[in-house]
Design an enzyme around this catalytic site. Sequence first.
Site, PDB file in Angstrom:
ATOM      1  CB  CYS A  66      -1.581   0.004   1.716  1.00  0.00           C
ATOM      2  SG  CYS A  66      -2.008  -1.275   1.497  1.00  0.00           S
ATOM      3  CD  GLU A 115      -5.238   5.375   2.176  1.00  0.00           C
ATOM      4  OE1 GLU A 115      -4.114   5.702   3.481  1.00  0.00           O
ATOM      5  OE2 GLU A 115      -5.162   3.975   2.177  1.00  0.00           O
TER       6      GLU A 115
END
Length: 195
Positions: A66, A115
């Site tokens: 990520c 996010e």
Amino acid sequence: MTEEVVLVDSEGNAVGTHPKSSVHTTSTPLHLAFSCYVFDGDGRVLVTERARHKNTWPGVRTNSCCGHPAPGEDMGEAVIRRLKQELGITVTAPFLLLPKFRYRAVMENGVVENEICPVFGVRYDGPAPEPNPDEVHRADWIPWSEFSRFVLDGGDVSPWCEEQMPLLVQLGDDPGSWRAGEESDLPAAATYTAR
């Protein structure tokens, strides 16, 4: 040099930046990120365990990698950069899987992940990964069918991986045959040309 993340509004438009080192708090602003799944030619996925000192979800099993694109950085280039930094692998041509993915999750201590996080895949059949201990405690190749079943059956993984898995398995049983996501569905703040 201070790393910065791109802040976005609910429609995915860039509205500013914030230092990465202090963006994750109990009131984390919505920002741009990405997730990546690394697949090999044998139908396996590279599953990582996050470093045990990380600010968010330390020691938790999750997808391969990520990260956050820097302001103005292409999403594909960010994936390539982060895989090199975290796992020591060199890849090309990330492919878009879930352009619209977004999530919000809260840790027991109140720290929030918030996010807009498009999901990418890459193919890698090179040398064994060399995890960066600042980011990754360990990395293991696991058959995709086994890992996807583990997650869907309630296995302990990161909240974003848990939410991504039902969407990924809808793409089919074989990651090598998945159809790419629509670039037009990416948030406005994201650029993607590195493929």
